[in-house]
Enzyme design. Structure first.
Site, PDB file in Angstrom:
ATOM      1  N   CYS A   8       0.858  -1.171   0.000  1.00 42.09           N
ATOM      2  CA  CYS A   8       0.000   0.000   0.000  1.00 42.09           C
ATOM      3  C   CYS A   8       0.902   1.231   0.000  1.00 42.09           C
ATOM      4  CB  CYS A   8      -0.897  -0.045   1.241  1.00 42.09           C
ATOM      5  SG  CYS A   8      -2.503   0.668   0.951  1.00 42.09           S
ATOM      6  N   CYS A  80      -3.932  -0.385  -3.190  1.00 38.63           N
ATOM      7  CA  CYS A  80      -4.282   0.958  -3.644  1.00 38.63           C
ATOM      8  C   CYS A  80      -3.613   1.201  -4.994  1.00 38.63           C
ATOM      9  CB  CYS A  80      -3.875   2.014  -2.628  1.00 38.63           C
ATOM     10  SG  CYS A  80      -2.098   2.193  -2.404  1.00 38.63           S
ATOM     11  N   CYS A  87       4.850   0.322  -7.557  1.00 42.26           N
ATOM     12  CA  CYS A  87       5.531  -0.911  -7.168  1.00 42.26           C
ATOM     13  C   CYS A  87       6.644  -1.197  -8.174  1.00 42.26           C
ATOM     14  CB  CYS A  87       4.539  -2.072  -7.155  1.00 42.26           C
ATOM     15  SG  CYS A  87       5.280  -3.649  -6.700  1.00 42.26           S
TER      16      CYS A  87
END
Length: 140
Positions: A8, A80, A87
């Site tokens: 997240c 999210c 990422c």
């Protein structure tokens, strides 16, 4: 042993709740961790609503994504859009899932309305983990 990583933005609410439920639901058959693309600290409301469900995350610590853990994971779950978009790239053999759970830390209103948002996020995450457990069980 399969390994899952919950990501997240700040590793303060949703990913922490997912880690707590995963340890309870998936048990010791899985290595479970969570992290964020930033560190925002553990949200006390997340701790409170998880305790209501019998899961203690009070000792969890907000951490940044660990590249080694990420690259050795079997499953990476982003909770999210920010974490999904930021990422680091992962090899094709790592399964990636996106669970777009509304951020309860952004909730406004009365304390009871804010806590309702935390409970809603908690319940959605728990259901998604129960669904994951069922999918994994069907594969074996």
């Amino acid at each position: 042993m399969p390994q899952v990583y919950f990501l997240c933005t700040g590793n303060s609410c949703r990913s922490q709740m997912a880690e707590g439920f995963a340890k309870k639901i998936l048990g010791s058959d899985w290595r479970v961790a969570s992290a964020g693309v930033e560190v925002h600290g553990l949200n006390p409301r997340a701790v409170e609503v998880m305790a209501e469900s019998g899961v203690d995350i009070s000792k969890n610590v907000s951490t940044l994504i660990d590249g080694d853990y990420l690259m050795s994971s079997d499953l990476v779950v982003t909770l999210c859009g920010d974490a999904r978009d930021r990422c680091p790239a992962t090899p094709a053999n790592i399964v990636k899932e996106h669970w777009p759970v509304a951020d309860p830390a952004q909730a406004t209103g009365t304390e009871s309305e804010i806590m309702a948002a935390f409970r809603s996020a908690r319940d959605e995450i728990e259901q998604r983990l129960l669904d994951l457990q069922e999918r994994v069980a069907k594969k074996h």
